[in-house]
Design a protein around this motif. Structure first.
Motif, PDB file in Angstrom:
ATOM      1  N   SER A  94       0.876  -1.202   0.025  1.00 25.02           N
ATOM      2  CA  SER A  94       0.021  -0.091   0.055  1.00 25.02           C
ATOM      3  C   SER A  94       0.802   1.218   0.048  1.00 25.02           C
ATOM      4  CB  SER A  94      -0.986  -0.178   1.143  1.00 25.02           C
ATOM      5  OG  SER A  94      -1.758  -1.110   1.120  1.00 25.02           O
ATOM      6  N   ILE A  95       2.052   1.358   0.963  1.00 26.00           N
ATOM      7  CA  ILE A  95       2.940   2.592   0.923  1.00 26.00           C
ATOM      8  C   ILE A  95       3.652   2.578  -0.336  1.00 26.00           C
ATOM      9  CG2 ILE A  95       4.675   3.651   2.183  1.00 26.00           C
ATOM     10  CD1 ILE A  95       3.487   2.165   4.748  1.00 26.00           C
ATOM     11  N   LEU A  96       3.886   1.506  -0.773  1.00 27.15           N
ATOM     12  CA  LEU A  96       4.860   1.482  -2.151  1.00 27.15           C
ATOM     13  C   LEU A  96       4.182   1.999  -3.283  1.00 27.15           C
ATOM     14  CD1 LEU A  96       7.457   0.971  -3.570  1.00 27.15           C
ATOM     15  CD2 LEU A  96       6.547  -1.468  -4.154  1.00 27.15           C
ATOM     16  N   PHE A  97       2.973   1.545  -3.303  1.00 28.42           N
ATOM     17  CA  PHE A  97       1.789   2.027  -4.293  1.00 28.42           C
ATOM     18  C   PHE A  97       1.567   3.469  -4.216  1.00 28.42           C
ATOM     19  CE2 PHE A  97      -2.341   3.200  -6.101  1.00 28.42           C
ATOM     20  CZ  PHE A  97      -2.230   2.512  -7.534  1.00 28.42           C
ATOM     21  N   TYR A  98       1.534   4.038  -3.008  1.00 30.50           N
ATOM     22  CA  TYR A  98       1.299   5.483  -2.957  1.00 30.50           C
ATOM     23  C   TYR A  98       2.439   6.360  -3.426  1.00 30.50           C
ATOM     24  CZ  TYR A  98       1.219  10.016  -0.388  1.00 30.50           C
ATOM     25  OH  TYR A  98       1.386  11.198  -0.095  1.00 30.50           O
ATOM     26  N   TYR A  99       3.591   5.838  -3.163  1.00 28.04           N
ATOM     27  CA  TYR A  99       4.942   6.669  -3.726  1.00 28.04           C
ATOM     28  C   TYR A  99       5.436   6.395  -5.001  1.00 28.04           C
ATOM     29  CZ  TYR A  99       5.468   8.571   1.299  1.00 28.04           C
ATOM     30  OH  TYR A  99       5.333   8.998   2.601  1.00 28.04           O
ATOM     31  N   LYS A 100       4.992   5.096  -5.603  1.00 27.31           N
ATOM     32  CA  LYS A 100       5.599   4.838  -6.761  1.00 27.31           C
ATOM     33  C   LYS A 100       4.560   4.763  -8.007  1.00 27.31           C
ATOM     34  CE  LYS A 100       9.779   4.341  -5.635  1.00 27.31           C
ATOM     35  NZ  LYS A 100      10.959   5.063  -6.172  1.00 27.31           N
ATOM     36  N   HIS A 101       3.268   4.832  -7.792  1.00 28.99           N
ATOM     37  CA  HIS A 101       2.356   4.711  -8.894  1.00 28.99           C
ATOM     38  C   HIS A 101       2.288   5.668  -9.696  1.00 28.99           C
ATOM     39  CE1 HIS A 101      -0.056   7.468  -6.490  1.00 28.99           C
ATOM     40  NE2 HIS A 101      -0.843   7.571  -7.344  1.00 28.99           N
ATOM     41  N   PRO A 102       1.953   5.510 -11.061  1.00 31.97           N
ATOM     42  CA  PRO A 102       1.974   6.498 -12.185  1.00 31.97           C
ATOM     43  C   PRO A 102       1.114   7.605 -11.789  1.00 31.97           C
ATOM     44  CG  PRO A 102       1.818   4.367 -13.223  1.00 31.97           C
ATOM     45  CD  PRO A 102       1.726   4.193 -11.534  1.00 31.97           C
ATOM     46  N   LYS A 103       1.248   8.752 -11.819  1.00 33.94           N
ATOM     47  CA  LYS A 103       0.459   9.959 -11.795  1.00 33.94           C
ATOM     48  C   LYS A 103      -0.944   9.843 -12.403  1.00 33.94           C
ATOM     49  CE  LYS A 103       4.347  13.424 -11.461  1.00 33.94           C
ATOM     50  NZ  LYS A 103       4.730  14.605 -11.880  1.00 33.94           N
ATOM     51  N   LYS A 104      -1.818  10.039 -11.446  1.00 34.92           N
ATOM     52  CA  LYS A 104      -2.967   9.988 -11.934  1.00 34.92           C
ATOM     53  C   LYS A 104      -3.662  11.529 -12.215  1.00 34.92           C
ATOM     54  CE  LYS A 104      -3.627   5.720 -10.848  1.00 34.92           C
ATOM     55  NZ  LYS A 104      -3.858   4.493 -11.930  1.00 34.92           N
ATOM     56  N   GLU A 105      -3.237  11.863 -13.616  1.00 34.91           N
ATOM     57  CA  GLU A 105      -3.708  13.152 -14.068  1.00 34.91           C
ATOM     58  C   GLU A 105      -4.335  13.114 -15.244  1.00 34.91           C
ATOM     59  OE1 GLU A 105       0.278  15.398 -12.164  1.00 34.91           O
ATOM     60  OE2 GLU A 105       0.322  15.119 -14.377  1.00 34.91           O
ATOM     61  N   LEU A 106      -5.400  14.268 -15.488  1.00 36.75           N
ATOM     62  CA  LEU A 106      -5.951  14.258 -16.859  1.00 36.75           C
ATOM     63  C   LEU A 106      -4.989  15.452 -17.462  1.00 36.75           C
ATOM     64  CD1 LEU A 106      -8.136  14.140 -19.110  1.00 36.75           C
ATOM     65  CD2 LEU A 106      -9.324  15.737 -17.797  1.00 36.75           C
ATOM     66  N   ILE A 107      -4.481  15.368 -18.587  1.00 40.89           N
ATOM     67  CA  ILE A 107      -3.580  16.292 -19.159  1.00 40.89           C
ATOM     68  C   ILE A 107      -4.272  16.824 -20.449  1.00 40.89           C
ATOM     69  CG2 ILE A 107      -1.211  16.844 -19.936  1.00 40.89           C
ATOM     70  CD1 ILE A 107      -0.182  14.750 -17.846  1.00 40.89           C
ATOM     71  N   LEU A 108      -4.485  17.804 -20.803  1.00 41.93           N
ATOM     72  CA  LEU A 108      -4.948  18.297 -22.236  1.00 41.93           C
ATOM     73  C   LEU A 108      -3.894  19.278 -22.826  1.00 41.93           C
ATOM     74  CD1 LEU A 108      -8.562  19.520 -21.554  1.00 41.93           C
ATOM     75  CD2 LEU A 108      -7.722  17.303 -22.140  1.00 41.93           C
ATOM     76  N   ASP A 109      -3.279  18.790 -23.860  1.00 41.30           N
ATOM     77  CA  ASP A 109      -2.078  19.404 -24.408  1.00 41.30           C
ATOM     78  C   ASP A 109      -2.462  20.093 -25.711  1.00 41.30           C
ATOM     79  OD1 ASP A 109       0.070  20.277 -25.858  1.00 41.30           O
ATOM     80  OD2 ASP A 109       1.007  18.454 -25.479  1.00 41.30           O
ATOM     81  N   ARG A 110      -2.834  21.236 -25.458  1.00 40.13           N
ATOM     82  CA  ARG A 110      -3.668  22.172 -26.318  1.00 40.13           C
ATOM     83  C   ARG A 110      -2.904  22.258 -27.638  1.00 40.13           C
ATOM     84  NH1 ARG A 110      -5.267  28.196 -26.683  1.00 40.13           N
ATOM     85  NH2 ARG A 110      -7.490  28.064 -27.768  1.00 40.13           N
ATOM     86  N   MET A 111      -1.689  22.666 -27.774  1.00 38.62           N
ATOM     87  CA  MET A 111      -1.011  23.056 -28.732  1.00 38.62           C
ATOM     88  C   MET A 111      -0.818  21.882 -29.765  1.00 38.62           C
ATOM     89  SD  MET A 111      -0.202  26.240 -28.682  1.00 38.62           S
ATOM     90  CE  MET A 111      -1.960  26.231 -28.360  1.00 38.62           C
ATOM     91  N   ASN A 112      -0.676  20.766 -29.036  1.00 38.80           N
ATOM     92  CA  ASN A 112      -0.215  19.165 -29.793  1.00 38.80           C
ATOM     93  C   ASN A 112      -1.615  18.334 -29.781  1.00 38.80           C
ATOM     94  OD1 ASN A 112       2.499  19.763 -30.161  1.00 38.80           O
ATOM     95  ND2 ASN A 112       2.900  19.401 -27.955  1.00 38.80           N
ATOM     96  N   GLY A 113      -2.774  18.748 -29.485  1.00 37.28           N
ATOM     97  CA  GLY A 113      -3.944  18.181 -29.838  1.00 37.28           C
ATOM     98  C   GLY A 113      -3.960  16.844 -28.932  1.00 37.28           C
ATOM     99  N   MET A 114      -3.206  16.721 -27.995  1.00 41.33           N
ATOM    100  CA  MET A 114      -2.772  15.345 -27.227  1.00 41.33           C
ATOM    101  C   MET A 114      -3.695  15.389 -26.023  1.00 41.33           C
ATOM    102  SD  MET A 114      -1.269  13.537 -29.510  1.00 41.33           S
ATOM    103  CE  MET A 114      -0.802  12.207 -28.772  1.00 41.33           C
TER     104      MET A 114
END
Length: 222
Positions: free
Chosen positions: A96-116
Motif C-alpha cells: 500500500s505504501i509502495l503504491f502510494y509513492y511509486k504509482h503513475p501520476k493520476k492526471e488528466l492532461i490536455l495538451d492544447r498545442m499538440n492536440g493530445m
C-alpha cells in the motif's frame, strides 16, 4: 431531451462539439486550488485525479499499527506470534505504501498545442496518451445497485473495453469545455481562469493567420 437529441443518447459516444451555452466556466479562484488544478493556462490544462491516493498510505500505516498491537497482545498472554498473519500484514502494508509513492501520476492532461490528451489507467498501469480527436467519450454509472453513483464523463481506453472517469459530474458541460479548450484555433473557453492568457493566445492565432476551428461548434468564430 433536447440535449440528448443534440449530443447523443445514454450508452453512445458523445460527438466532438463546442457549445457556448453549456460549456463549463472555470473561475480563477477555482484554478488556484493546487490540490486539484495543477496547471491552467493557454497551453496545458492539468487536473489531479489522485486526490484519494493518500488512502493507500494511511491504510499501510494502519496495517503496521495493527501488526504492532497484535505482537504486543501475543506477548502479553505468552503466546507465539503467528508468522503467516504477521507476514500478510507486513506485505499488505508495504504494498500500500509502495503504491502510494511509486504509482503513475493520476492526471488528466490536455495538451492544447499538440492536440493530445493523457488520462489515467487502472492501478499501476501507465496512463494513456492519444490524439484528442481519437478520444471516445460516453457517460457511465459505476454502481448500478441500490445507491448508484452520479453519472460521470468516461474516456474509453484504447483496448475498447475499459474506461476512466474524469472531471466532475456535469457531463456535457465538461465535455464541451474539453473540446473548446483543445481547439487551439478558437479563443480560450469562457471563464476567468483564462483571462490573463487571452491576449497572448489571440496574438498567436493572429500570427498563424486565424486558421479555421478544428472542432465543429454551435456558433460562429470570426
Amino acid at each position: 431531451m433536447k440535449i440528448k437529441k443534440r449530443y447523443g443518447k445514454h450508452g453512445g459516444y458523445l460527438p466532438h462539439c463546442v457549445d457556448r451555452d453549456i460549456t463549463r466556466r472555470i473561475k480563477k479562484e477555482e484554478a488556484n486550488n493546487p490540490e486539484y488544478y495543477i496547471r491552467v493556462d493557454d497551453k496545458f490544462f492539468i487536473l489531479n485525479h489522485a486526490l484519494g491516493s493518500d488512502a493507500y498510505k494511511y491504510f499501510g500505516f494502519l496495517l503496521y499499527g495493527l501488526l504492532f498491537i497484535y505482537i504486543i497482545g501475543r506477548f502479553s498472554i505468552n503466546k507465539e506470534i503467528g508468522f503467516g498473519f504477521s507476514f500478510l500484514l507486513i506485505l499488505a502494508g508495504s504494498l500500500s505504501i509502495l503504491f502510494y509513492y511509486k504509482h503513475p501520476k493520476k492526471e488528466l492532461i490536455l495538451d492544447r498545442m499538440n492536440g493530445m490528451i493523457t488520462f489515467p489507467n487502472y492501478f499501476y498501469f501507465k496512463p494513456f496518451t492519444i490524439p484528442f480527436e481519437d478520444c471516445l467519450v460516453a457517460w457511465s454509472v459505476k454502481n448500478s445497485g441500490v445507491s448508484p453513483t452520479a453519472p460521470r464523463l468516461s474516456l474509453l481506453h484504447p483496448n475498447g473495453f475499459t474506461s476512466t472517469d474524469v472531471m466532475g459530474a456535469d457531463i456535457l458541460e465538461d465535455w464541451c469545455f474539453m473540446n473548446w479548450y483543445m481547439d487551439k484555433n478558437r479563443p480560450l473557453p469562457p471563464g476567468t481562469a483564462f483571462d490573463e492568457y487571452r491576449l497572448q493566445d489571440f496574438e498567436r492565432r493572429k500570427a498563424e493567420g486565424f486558421p479555421k476551428p478544428l472542432i465543429p461548434g454551435t456558433f460562429h468564430t470570426p
